[in-house]
Design a protein around this motif. Structure first.
Motif, PDB file in Angstrom:
ATOM      1  N   ASP A   5      -2.982   1.505  11.685  1.00  6.55           N
ATOM      2  CA  ASP A   5      -2.638   1.217  10.296  1.00  6.55           C
ATOM      3  C   ASP A   5      -1.118   1.063  10.235  1.00  6.55           C
ATOM      4  O   ASP A   5      -0.397   1.743  10.965  1.00  6.55           O
ATOM      5  N   TYR A   6      -0.656   0.178   9.369  1.00  3.56           N
ATOM      6  CA  TYR A   6       0.802  -0.010   9.289  1.00  3.56           C
ATOM      7  C   TYR A   6       1.473   1.137   8.537  1.00  3.56           C
ATOM      8  O   TYR A   6       2.683   1.314   8.613  1.00  3.56           O
TER       9      TYR A   6
ATOM     10  N   ALA B  28      -2.058  -5.366  11.640  1.00  3.47           N
ATOM     11  CA  ALA B  28      -3.297  -6.035  12.063  1.00  3.47           C
ATOM     12  C   ALA B  28      -3.045  -7.244  12.957  1.00  3.47           C
ATOM     13  O   ALA B  28      -3.952  -7.687  13.653  1.00  3.47           O
TER      14      ALA B  28
ATOM     15  N   TYR C  58     -19.549   5.917   4.308  1.00  2.00           N
ATOM     16  CA  TYR C  58     -19.536   5.854   5.774  1.00  2.00           C
ATOM     17  C   TYR C  58     -20.518   6.871   6.350  1.00  2.00           C
ATOM     18  O   TYR C  58     -21.242   6.590   7.296  1.00  2.00           O
TER      19      TYR C  58
ATOM     20  N   GLN D 180       2.917  -8.969   1.642  1.00  2.57           N
ATOM     21  CA  GLN D 180       2.993  -9.210   3.088  1.00  2.57           C
ATOM     22  C   GLN D 180       3.153 -10.701   3.391  1.00  2.57           C
ATOM     23  O   GLN D 180       2.916 -11.546   2.529  1.00  2.57           O
TER      24      GLN D 180
ATOM     25  N   TRP E 171       0.853  -1.206   0.000  1.00  6.89           N
ATOM     26  CA  TRP E 171       0.000   0.000   0.000  1.00  6.89           C
ATOM     27  C   TRP E 171       0.880   1.245   0.000  1.00  6.89           C
ATOM     28  O   TRP E 171       0.663   2.201  -0.741  1.00  6.89           O
TER      29      TRP E 171
ATOM     30  N   GLY F  39      -6.534  -0.966  10.145  1.00 14.29           N
ATOM     31  CA  GLY F  39      -6.377  -0.655   8.720  1.00 14.29           C
ATOM     32  C   GLY F  39      -7.155   0.606   8.396  1.00 14.29           C
ATOM     33  O   GLY F  39      -7.827   0.708   7.383  1.00 14.29           O
ATOM     34  N   CYS F  40      -7.025   1.607   9.293  1.00 16.82           N
ATOM     35  CA  CYS F  40      -7.933   2.770   9.281  1.00 16.82           C
ATOM     36  C   CYS F  40      -7.595   3.801   8.215  1.00 16.82           C
ATOM     37  O   CYS F  40      -8.384   4.713   7.975  1.00 16.82           O
TER      38      CYS F  40
ATOM     39  N   PHE G 233     -12.438  -1.834   7.964  1.00 17.44           N
ATOM     40  CA  PHE G 233     -13.154  -1.252   6.827  1.00 17.44           C
ATOM     41  C   PHE G 233     -12.336  -1.410   5.560  1.00 17.44           C
ATOM     42  O   PHE G 233     -11.272  -0.800   5.412  1.00 17.44           O
ATOM     43  N   ASP G 234     -12.834  -2.218   4.667  1.00 20.62           N
ATOM     44  CA  ASP G 234     -12.228  -2.396   3.354  1.00 20.62           C
ATOM     45  C   ASP G 234     -10.713  -2.611   3.420  1.00 20.62           C
ATOM     46  O   ASP G 234      -9.956  -1.961   2.695  1.00 20.62           O
ATOM     47  N   CYS G 235     -10.278  -3.484   4.279  1.00 20.61           N
ATOM     48  CA  CYS G 235      -8.840  -3.720   4.372  1.00 20.61           C
ATOM     49  C   CYS G 235      -8.483  -5.181   4.620  1.00 20.61           C
ATOM     50  O   CYS G 235      -7.339  -5.571   4.381  1.00 20.61           O
TER      51      CYS G 235
ATOM     52  N   ASP H 108      -6.864  -6.778   1.786  1.00 15.30           N
ATOM     53  CA  ASP H 108      -5.557  -6.202   1.424  1.00 15.30           C
ATOM     54  C   ASP H 108      -4.428  -6.834   2.239  1.00 15.30           C
ATOM     55  O   ASP H 108      -3.249  -6.643   1.924  1.00 15.30           O
TER      56      ASP H 108
HETATM   57  C1  LIG Z   1      -8.335   0.281   1.040  1.00 13.51           C
HETATM   58  S1  LIG Z   1      -7.510   1.007   2.375  1.00 13.51           S
HETATM   59  C2  LIG Z   1      -8.852   1.307   3.507  1.00 13.51           C
HETATM   60  C3  LIG Z   1      -8.533   2.383   4.485  1.00 13.51           C
HETATM   61  C4  LIG Z   1      -9.655   2.712   5.481  1.00 13.51           C
HETATM   62  N1  LIG Z   1     -10.047   1.564   6.276  1.00 13.51           N
HETATM   63  C5  LIG Z   1     -10.870   3.298   4.792  1.00 13.51           C
HETATM   64  O1  LIG Z   1     -11.901   2.624   4.773  1.00 13.51           O
HETATM   65  O2  LIG Z   1     -10.785   4.432   4.291  1.00 13.51           O
HETATM   66  C6  LIG Z   1      -6.634  -0.339   3.104  1.00 13.51           C
HETATM   67  C7  LIG Z   1      -5.812   0.046   4.320  1.00 13.51           C
HETATM   68  O3  LIG Z   1      -5.307  -1.155   4.932  1.00 13.51           O
HETATM   69  C8  LIG Z   1      -4.020  -0.876   5.424  1.00 13.51           C
HETATM   70  N2  LIG Z   1      -3.313  -2.153   5.624  1.00 13.51           N
HETATM   71  C9  LIG Z   1      -2.959  -3.057   4.680  1.00 13.51           C
HETATM   72  N3  LIG Z   1      -2.356  -4.110   5.249  1.00 13.51           N
HETATM   73  C10 LIG Z   1      -2.328  -3.877   6.583  1.00 13.51           C
HETATM   74  C11 LIG Z   1      -1.850  -4.611   7.708  1.00 13.51           C
HETATM   75  N4  LIG Z   1      -1.293  -5.809   7.554  1.00 13.51           N
HETATM   76  N5  LIG Z   1      -1.989  -4.061   8.933  1.00 13.51           N
HETATM   77  C12 LIG Z   1      -2.565  -2.840   9.093  1.00 13.51           C
HETATM   78  N6  LIG Z   1      -3.029  -2.103   8.070  1.00 13.51           N
HETATM   79  C13 LIG Z   1      -2.934  -2.624   6.830  1.00 13.51           C
HETATM   80  C14 LIG Z   1      -3.413   0.024   4.364  1.00 13.51           C
HETATM   81  O4  LIG Z   1      -2.290   0.732   4.832  1.00 13.51           O
HETATM   82  C15 LIG Z   1      -4.608   0.903   4.005  1.00 13.51           C
HETATM   83  O5  LIG Z   1      -4.632   2.064   4.792  1.00 13.51           O
END
Ligand SMILES: C[S@@+](CC[C@H](N)C(=O)[O-])C[C@H]1O[C@@H](n2cnc3c(N)ncnc32)[C@H](O)[C@@H]1O
Length: 353
Positions: A204-205, A233, A152, A310, A133, A181-182, A247-249, A252
């Motif tokens: 978030d990472y 996470a 949202y 990852q 990301w 993953g905010c 949310f949507d993560c 990912d």
């Molecule tokens: C599509 S974005 C969604 C962001 C947010 N949740 C939103 O709804 O606007 C995915 C997010 O997941 C985070 N992410 C991906 N892998 C992650 C991990 N292993 N741990 C924490 N965050 C992670 C990314 O950095 C990114 O901010």
């Protein structure tokens, strides 16, 4: 040589002219946003190119060409007698009003990142590596925030939270929430505004996203109850959360099952794991529609490479569907899993121990 069916050929070419036009007009949509052109037209009624130039302080010749492209796209209405252009109230909701539930400009910023990062994704295809990301162009982060914020605002308090048994009451009384993953914290802040007695922590990472999220919390006046920390996470700190939201993560992440196991450790006994994922059906053939097309494309360029960058690299993809997501929750130790709500763009799941 195979026989060519001219009717089919012409139909496909005709379709691709439409596609080409849509893509060619995409940078103009971004310009309309950045330069305040849509905002200047919203609610203003019919105006000439001179009028728009004057109102925005931009060169009239540029304004006129942009307006003609907007009219050809059908985003503004052109009156050939008065030589005026008008943005309808509906078009204003989609193009000019960031707080409207129909606002779509963020999607165009995501699209811009997909083009800008083309070479990196091409490399990942050929050498089999991932693309994190954090390795994408910055407009992906802001575009994601703006694209999802509309949903949202429209759904979180009115329909998604009430779909979880007892959660609205707990949040109103004062609950402890983690948003994993905010990103820029869009969902965290919408929740914080809706439930002033609750406390929130976003993880978030991606460090730059957390820095922006902190700024957003200050701007929204909720920084006393909302904090943001850099954490993955599978390792974020804290225990006893009433609600842990993804949310949507989840798709990912490289190791969504590992994340699920960690969520289990950090939830209160009667806590809920809320999982919001892109709308998808279980079978590929049932996702071959306009929304599935957007998600499969974004998944190819962003979500799948992110997961592959990852640990584990499960690569669920943005069209995982309920069956696959249920397996992830179950492998992570969640006994109960149900679809609590949905929109044309989202699936909302509740998982409990
Ligand atoms: C599509 S974005 C969604 C962001 C947010 N949740 C939103 O709804 O606007 C995915 C997010 O997941 C985070 N992410 C991906 N892998 C992650 C991990 N292993 N741990 C924490 N965050 C992670 C990314 O950095 C990114 O901010």
């Amino acid at each position: 040589m195979q026989q060519i069916d001219e009717t089919r050929l012409n139909a496909l070419m005709g379709r691709l002219v439409g596609e080409f036009g849509a893509l060619a007009s995409a940078p103009l949509v971004i310009l309309g946003d950045r330069l305040g052109l849509y905002k200047a037209m919203a609610g203003a009624g019919p105006m000439t190119a001179d009028g728009l130039g004057e109102k925005t302080g931009l060169r009239v010749r540029y304004a006129r060409e942009w307006l003609n492209a907007q009219a050809a796209s059908g985003f503004v209405e052109y009156d050939p007698v008065a030589e005026t252009y008008a943005l309808s109230p509906e078009a204003a909701m989609v193009l000019a009003e960031p707080d409207s539930p129909a606002f779509m400009i963020g999607g165009f910023e995501v699209l811009s990142a997909m083009f800008q990062d083309l070479d990196k994704v091409q490399k990942a295809f050929t050498d089999g590596t991932g693309l994190g990301w954090h390795e994408h162009s910055a407009c992906l982060f802001s575009g994601t925030e703006r694209f999802f914020l509309a949903g949202y605002n429209a759904n979180l308090e009115p329909s998604w939270i009430p779909a979880f048994d007892g959660m609205a009451e707990r949040l109103r009384a004062g609950a402890h929430v983690a948003d994993v993953g905010c990103g820029f914290g869009a969902s965290t802040i919408v929740l914080a505004k809706a439930y002033p007695k609750s406390t929130f922590v976003g993880y978030d990472y991606h460090e730059p996203s957390i820095a922006t999220a902190r700024e957003r919390a200050r701007e929204a006046g909720v920084a006393d109850r909302v904090s943001f920390e850099v954490a993955g996470a599978k390792t974020y700190p804290g225990r006893g959360f009433d609600l842990v939201a993804f949310f949507d993560c989840l798709h990912d992440m490289g190791d969504p099952v590992g994340a699920a196991k960690h969520v289990r450790q950090t939830l209160a006994e009667d806590g809920i794991w809320m999982i919001v994922e892109p709308f998808a059906n279980d079978r590929i053939e049932d996702n071959l529609n306009p929304v599935g097309r957007i998600y499969y494309s974004a998944s190819t360029m962003v979500c799948t490479p992110c997961s592959l960058s990852q640990e584990v690299g499960l690569a669920l993809g943005a069209q995982a569907g309920e069956k696959r997501l249920r397996e992830v929750a179950s492998d992570g130790g969640f006994g109960r899993f149900r679809r609590a709500a949905e929109t044309p763009f989202n699936l909302v799941f509740e998982a409990r121990l």
